[in-house]
Design a protein around this motif. Sequence first.
Motif, PDB file in Angstrom:
ATOM      1  N   THR A   1       0.824  -1.207   0.000  1.00 50.09           N
ATOM      2  CA  THR A   1       0.000   0.000   0.000  1.00 50.09           C
ATOM      3  C   THR A   1       0.863   1.264   0.000  1.00 50.09           C
ATOM      4  OG1 THR A   1      -0.158  -0.113   2.424  1.00 50.09           O
ATOM      5  CG2 THR A   1      -1.939  -1.103   1.152  1.00 50.09           C
ATOM      6  N   VAL A   2       2.033   1.189   0.643  1.00 45.88           N
ATOM      7  CA  VAL A   2       2.958   2.325   0.642  1.00 45.88           C
ATOM      8  C   VAL A   2       3.593   2.481  -0.735  1.00 45.88           C
ATOM      9  CG1 VAL A   2       5.005   3.333   1.728  1.00 45.88           C
ATOM     10  CG2 VAL A   2       3.403   1.982   3.103  1.00 45.88           C
ATOM     11  N   ILE A   3       4.022   1.363  -1.323  1.00 44.28           N
ATOM     12  CA  ILE A   3       4.605   1.390  -2.662  1.00 44.28           C
ATOM     13  C   ILE A   3       3.601   1.938  -3.673  1.00 44.28           C
ATOM     14  CG2 ILE A   3       5.510  -0.057  -4.530  1.00 44.28           C
ATOM     15  CD1 ILE A   3       6.549  -1.972  -2.347  1.00 44.28           C
ATOM     16  N   ALA A   4       2.325   1.575  -3.493  1.00 43.06           N
ATOM     17  CA  ALA A   4       1.278   1.965  -4.442  1.00 43.06           C
ATOM     18  C   ALA A   4       1.055   3.472  -4.502  1.00 43.06           C
ATOM     19  CB  ALA A   4      -0.040   1.272  -4.079  1.00 43.06           C
ATOM     20  N   ARG A   5       1.523   4.200  -3.505  1.00 46.15           N
ATOM     21  CA  ARG A   5       1.358   5.656  -3.526  1.00 46.15           C
ATOM     22  C   ARG A   5       2.245   6.301  -4.584  1.00 46.15           C
ATOM     23  NH1 ARG A   5       2.228   6.097   3.000  1.00 46.15           N
ATOM     24  NH2 ARG A   5       0.400   4.841   3.621  1.00 46.15           N
ATOM     25  N   ASP A   6       3.342   5.649  -4.930  1.00 47.92           N
ATOM     26  CA  ASP A   6       4.324   6.254  -5.841  1.00 47.92           C
ATOM     27  C   ASP A   6       4.535   5.476  -7.127  1.00 47.92           C
ATOM     28  OD1 ASP A   6       5.030   8.358  -3.964  1.00 47.92           O
ATOM     29  OD2 ASP A   6       6.035   6.798  -2.811  1.00 47.92           O
ATOM     30  N   LEU A   7       4.508   4.142  -7.062  1.00 51.29           N
ATOM     31  CA  LEU A   7       4.753   3.308  -8.238  1.00 51.29           C
ATOM     32  C   LEU A   7       3.446   2.724  -8.760  1.00 51.29           C
ATOM     33  CD1 LEU A   7       7.933   1.207  -7.339  1.00 51.29           C
ATOM     34  CD2 LEU A   7       7.807   3.257  -8.741  1.00 51.29           C
ATOM     35  N   GLY A   8       3.510   2.210 -10.002  1.00 46.00           N
ATOM     36  CA  GLY A   8       2.398   1.468 -10.564  1.00 46.00           C
ATOM     37  C   GLY A   8       2.609  -0.026 -10.361  1.00 46.00           C
ATOM     38  N   LEU A   9       1.528  -0.773 -10.426  1.00 48.24           N
ATOM     39  CA  LEU A   9       1.583  -2.227 -10.262  1.00 48.24           C
ATOM     40  C   LEU A   9       2.572  -2.849 -11.234  1.00 48.24           C
ATOM     41  CD1 LEU A   9       0.354  -4.948  -9.201  1.00 48.24           C
ATOM     42  CD2 LEU A   9      -1.325  -4.745 -11.061  1.00 48.24           C
ATOM     43  N   TRP A  10       2.548  -2.390 -12.486  1.00 45.32           N
ATOM     44  CA  TRP A  10       3.351  -3.020 -13.538  1.00 45.32           C
ATOM     45  C   TRP A  10       4.834  -2.715 -13.357  1.00 45.32           C
ATOM     46  CZ3 TRP A  10      -0.145  -6.087 -15.451  1.00 45.32           C
ATOM     47  CH2 TRP A  10      -1.483  -5.668 -15.411  1.00 45.32           C
ATOM     48  N   GLN A  11       5.137  -1.468 -13.039  1.00 45.65           N
ATOM     49  CA  GLN A  11       6.534  -1.104 -12.808  1.00 45.65           C
ATOM     50  C   GLN A  11       7.075  -1.802 -11.565  1.00 45.65           C
ATOM     51  OE1 GLN A  11       7.225   3.101 -12.369  1.00 45.65           O
ATOM     52  NE2 GLN A  11       9.448   2.876 -12.210  1.00 45.65           N
TER      53      GLN A  11
END
Length: 301
Positions: A28-38
């Motif tokens: 959830t933290v990663i999702a704030r900045d990156l996209g699922l695919w990247q």
Amino acid sequence: MTSNRTIAAAGAICMAMFLLGFMDNFVTVIARDLGLWQFHLMRAVLAVAILLALARLGRAQLTPRRRWAVMLRGGFAGVAMLIYFGCLAFLPIGQVAAGLFTAPIWVMLISALFLGQPVGATRIAAGVIGFIGVLIVLDPFENGLNLFALVPVSAGVFYAIGGIATRQWCDGESALSMLLYFFMSLGVFGLIGVVIMTVWPHAVPPGEAGFILRAAVWPTPLALALTVMQAVGSIVAMGLVFKGYQWGDASQVAIYEYVLLPFAAGWSYVLFGEPISAQMLLGMAMIVISGVIISLRSRGV
């Protein structure tokens, strides 16, 4: 000696689930900045690099006997993880993990319908208990019919197909070769997704809401660090899982994987204050009971 190996196997599996439950909460933290695919592309590149380094040091056998079988198995497992991680940005991790752990129910159904394997009344009853448990955890009717709440179940379907492929097609393959092709599949899916999201003009919501639609971006230091943690941690966790299955009987070892459910929910509460309701605990207990019964009965125990 046998008792000691059983305890060691249980410890290895539980430690792996402890690590996965911890790491997956940070999606959830990663999702704030990156996209699922990247995210999947970056994690796959890092994981493949680690596995290739281990192979050069003579610590890993990565060449499969049947490349097509390992590729297909990796593809099915990769789709399951795409759905699983995609849902983590929008649903509590306990709910998403519950959907993933419908896999034993789907293994039973697919094996009966397409492989002609007999299914007794006990396993059918266990499947019904597990499905009710999933509905209790996901609660798709809480605010009217919410079909999105059922999406994690589809991760369980593809995870089940991957499990069947492992048994039917990948007998004798090294665990690390299957792990390599799993990450390679995720990398391919991630690359395709990044390209599509980059060339397709569309609006991307800010923060976690844009996780699935976000194109490639320059990662923040936090997102990069957490993605590296995911890559390294996944290798360590899977190594522990493989050791567990080497040390113990598969019918017993598989049961311990269900501790991911309480670990994931527990870490969510500790890290982010996500509440764990009595309803969710009841549903998780029913899923665990269902999975244990199906696992044991499928092996004639």
